[in-house]
Scaffold this motif. Sequence first.
Motif, PDB file in Angstrom:
ATOM      1  N   TYR A   1     -10.424   4.507 -11.038  1.00 51.05           N
ATOM      2  CA  TYR A   1     -10.275   4.124 -10.141  1.00 51.05           C
ATOM      3  C   TYR A   1     -10.569   5.069  -8.648  1.00 51.05           C
ATOM      4  CZ  TYR A   1     -14.411   1.571  -7.064  1.00 51.05           C
ATOM      5  OH  TYR A   1     -15.193   1.618  -5.848  1.00 51.05           O
ATOM      6  N   ARG A   2      -9.427   5.559  -8.438  1.00 50.57           N
ATOM      7  CA  ARG A   2      -8.673   5.905  -7.782  1.00 50.57           C
ATOM      8  C   ARG A   2      -8.840   7.512  -7.929  1.00 50.57           C
ATOM      9  NH1 ARG A   2      -2.279   5.192  -8.209  1.00 50.57           N
ATOM     10  NH2 ARG A   2      -2.540   6.713  -6.488  1.00 50.57           N
TER      11      ARG A   2
ATOM     12  N   PHE B   1     -12.729  -3.327  -3.184  1.00 51.51           N
ATOM     13  CA  PHE B   1     -12.343  -4.333  -2.279  1.00 51.51           C
ATOM     14  C   PHE B   1     -13.474  -5.674  -2.231  1.00 51.51           C
ATOM     15  CE2 PHE B   1     -11.242  -6.394   1.434  1.00 51.51           C
ATOM     16  CZ  PHE B   1      -9.869  -7.717   1.094  1.00 51.51           C
ATOM     17  N   PHE B   2     -14.489  -5.153  -1.604  1.00 46.65           N
ATOM     18  CA  PHE B   2     -15.387  -5.833  -1.164  1.00 46.65           C
ATOM     19  C   PHE B   2     -15.837  -6.600  -2.656  1.00 46.65           C
ATOM     20  CE2 PHE B   2     -15.935  -4.922   2.510  1.00 46.65           C
ATOM     21  CZ  PHE B   2     -15.613  -5.784   3.832  1.00 46.65           C
ATOM     22  N   GLY B   3     -16.035  -6.101  -3.374  1.00 46.12           N
ATOM     23  CA  GLY B   3     -16.444  -6.025  -5.170  1.00 46.12           C
ATOM     24  C   GLY B   3     -15.601  -6.886  -5.793  1.00 46.12           C
ATOM     25  N   LYS B   4     -14.193  -6.765  -5.863  1.00 39.68           N
ATOM     26  CA  LYS B   4     -13.698  -8.035  -6.480  1.00 39.68           C
ATOM     27  C   LYS B   4     -13.333  -9.493  -5.473  1.00 39.68           C
ATOM     28  CE  LYS B   4     -10.088  -6.775  -9.078  1.00 39.68           C
ATOM     29  NZ  LYS B   4     -11.266  -6.756 -10.674  1.00 39.68           N
TER      30      LYS B   4
ATOM     31  N   PHE C   1      -6.728  -9.136  -1.203  1.00 39.94           N
ATOM     32  CA  PHE C   1      -5.820  -7.938  -0.415  1.00 39.94           C
ATOM     33  C   PHE C   1      -3.819  -8.552  -1.338  1.00 39.94           C
ATOM     34  CE2 PHE C   1      -2.485  -6.563   2.978  1.00 39.94           C
ATOM     35  CZ  PHE C   1      -3.994  -5.307   3.454  1.00 39.94           C
ATOM     36  N   PHE C   2      -3.622  -9.639  -1.018  1.00 43.06           N
ATOM     37  CA  PHE C   2      -2.058  -9.914  -1.027  1.00 43.06           C
ATOM     38  C   PHE C   2      -1.745  -9.070  -2.648  1.00 43.06           C
ATOM     39  CE2 PHE C   2      -1.877 -11.523   3.158  1.00 43.06           C
ATOM     40  CZ  PHE C   2      -0.782 -10.352   3.411  1.00 43.06           C
ATOM     41  N   ALA C   3      -2.822  -9.685  -3.422  1.00 44.30           N
ATOM     42  CA  ALA C   3      -2.681  -9.999  -4.911  1.00 44.30           C
ATOM     43  C   ALA C   3      -2.948  -8.085  -5.152  1.00 44.30           C
ATOM     44  CB  ALA C   3      -3.630  -9.622  -6.005  1.00 44.30           C
ATOM     45  N   ALA C   4      -3.861  -7.536  -4.360  1.00 45.25           N
ATOM     46  CA  ALA C   4      -3.476  -5.753  -4.782  1.00 45.25           C
ATOM     47  C   ALA C   4      -2.519  -5.203  -4.164  1.00 45.25           C
ATOM     48  CB  ALA C   4      -4.552  -5.032  -3.962  1.00 45.25           C
ATOM     49  N   MET C   5      -2.021  -5.266  -3.554  1.00 44.41           N
ATOM     50  CA  MET C   5      -0.788  -5.251  -2.734  1.00 44.41           C
ATOM     51  C   MET C   5       0.841  -5.492  -4.210  1.00 44.41           C
ATOM     52  SD  MET C   5       0.577  -6.071   1.251  1.00 44.41           S
ATOM     53  CE  MET C   5       1.269  -5.058   2.037  1.00 44.41           C
ATOM     54  N   SER C   6       0.966  -6.752  -4.778  1.00 51.01           N
ATOM     55  CA  SER C   6       1.793  -7.000  -4.762  1.00 51.01           C
ATOM     56  C   SER C   6       1.206  -6.608  -6.320  1.00 51.01           C
ATOM     57  CB  SER C   6       2.137  -8.728  -5.398  1.00 51.01           C
ATOM     58  OG  SER C   6       0.598  -9.667  -5.719  1.00 51.01           O
TER      59      SER C   6
ATOM     60  N   PHE D   1      -6.820  -1.467   3.079  1.00 51.46           N
ATOM     61  CA  PHE D   1      -6.964  -2.131   2.121  1.00 51.46           C
ATOM     62  C   PHE D   1      -7.058  -0.437   1.337  1.00 51.46           C
ATOM     63  CE2 PHE D   1      -9.224  -1.844  -2.744  1.00 51.46           C
ATOM     64  CZ  PHE D   1      -8.380  -2.306  -3.001  1.00 51.46           C
ATOM     65  N   GLU D   2      -7.085   0.705   1.461  1.00 52.75           N
ATOM     66  CA  GLU D   2      -7.336   1.558   1.184  1.00 52.75           C
ATOM     67  C   GLU D   2      -5.605   2.681   1.466  1.00 52.75           C
ATOM     68  OE1 GLU D   2      -9.564   5.080   2.180  1.00 52.75           O
ATOM     69  OE2 GLU D   2      -9.404   6.574   0.840  1.00 52.75           O
ATOM     70  N   THR D   3      -5.400   2.672   1.753  1.00 53.94           N
ATOM     71  CA  THR D   3      -3.833   3.120   2.069  1.00 53.94           C
ATOM     72  C   THR D   3      -3.154   1.798   0.654  1.00 53.94           C
ATOM     73  OG1 THR D   3      -3.966   2.725   4.064  1.00 53.94           O
ATOM     74  CG2 THR D   3      -1.375   2.731   3.569  1.00 53.94           C
ATOM     75  N   VAL D   4      -2.930   0.550   0.425  1.00 52.54           N
ATOM     76  CA  VAL D   4      -2.435  -0.371  -0.501  1.00 52.54           C
ATOM     77  C   VAL D   4      -2.824   0.040  -1.403  1.00 52.54           C
ATOM     78  CG1 VAL D   4      -2.588  -2.345  -1.323  1.00 52.54           C
ATOM     79  CG2 VAL D   4      -2.534  -2.093   1.239  1.00 52.54           C
TER      80      VAL D   4
END
Lengths: 226, 169
Positions: free
Chosen positions: A88-89, A99-102, A153-158, A219-222
């Motif tokens: 994806y990246r 993000f919105f899809g998730k 958001f936090f799940a993506a971060m962790s 989100f993009e930064t994360v």
Amino acid sequence: MKLSVIQLTVANVRKDLRLEWRSRDVLNSMLFFALLVVVIFSFTFEPTAEESRRLAGGLIWTAFLFSTTMALNQSWARELRNGVLDAYRVAPAPAEALFFGKCLGNFLLVLLLECLMAPLFVLFYNLRSVGPYWQLIVVFLLGTWALVVNGTFFAAMSIRTRNRELMLPLLLLPISIPAVNHMVSATTKVLTGESSPVSDIKFLTAYCVIYTTVSFLLFETVLNAE
Amino acid sequence: MIAGLSDPTEGSVSIFGLKTRDALARIGYMAHAPLLYDEFSAMENLRFFGRLYGVTSDAPLQQAIKRVGLDPHLERRVGQYSQGMRQRLSLARAIFHSPQVLLLDEPFSNVDLDSAAQITRLLTEMRSSGATILLVTHQLGVLANSADEFLLLSSGALVERGAMPQASR
């Protein structure tokens, strides 16, 4: 022809729901956990109908909060298997669509869990709402979105940390406390019919708007953080 | 860095005069991991990734799968594929949008000799049609007659550059 963010968001939601339909990783674990909470609390306290109305708000949201946390971890873990997140990246698709899809995929799954668990709560706790049901629906929609948007958001971060199962609740729970307080308060108010939940609903609306905007912007930064 | 997965600590990367993020549609990337969903079939995987590149028709996706020697109508999920089949499907995922720059990390690992030869033919065709291919491999021999230039790295340092490296002959 480049697709719009909305089209890509829909593609992500469909992909997530199809993956979940095939594996049932998320729904099974959420359902099992929520079921355990309902049954164990019911046998431990054996509340009367009146007591149930006072306790149910806290109990329901505790069950859904922890179930959601489990689901969010697994929904991102799926993207790490086989390195799919990297695909994806390196694609020319906006991160916001992912993000919105998730968020929407998780939101639908948690709503499904809530629909499946609602009859059990009624059955085990002999629940009857004194206040109007439509207010309960509004509280559940806002409360679920508040949990899911922060959690996604936090799940993506962790997700790339070694102890992600521990890290997500550590990040998510403190930031969710204000929202959870108002979800519990609003639910109890509707169930007991003692006062109006409008102020709680206003708070939850503001909470959802603020955290959705902040998560969207960051989100993009994360996603691209190493 | 060229694929946009990490940022340079110094300097900058420019492809076709663009920043990497703006040139992603023209880059194909195949990593060591397959970058595919195990629960999906080959076509379901490519349909999803196709949308990310704006490819909504099945035709180029089916063609990419055929080019790597797989059957686009195979219903089997990728999780049930052999390692070599995954590797080939991963290559199909990297090429379905006809990239002008193709980045490949060990495309021949876990692939039998016939498949390796087939992949090499495909890469040679792409190179002939104007694509730039940057490939990392431990199996130099497979590319002896197709690569334009070899860069031999040892312990992180460039030790030889040019035609087929002396060391591997």
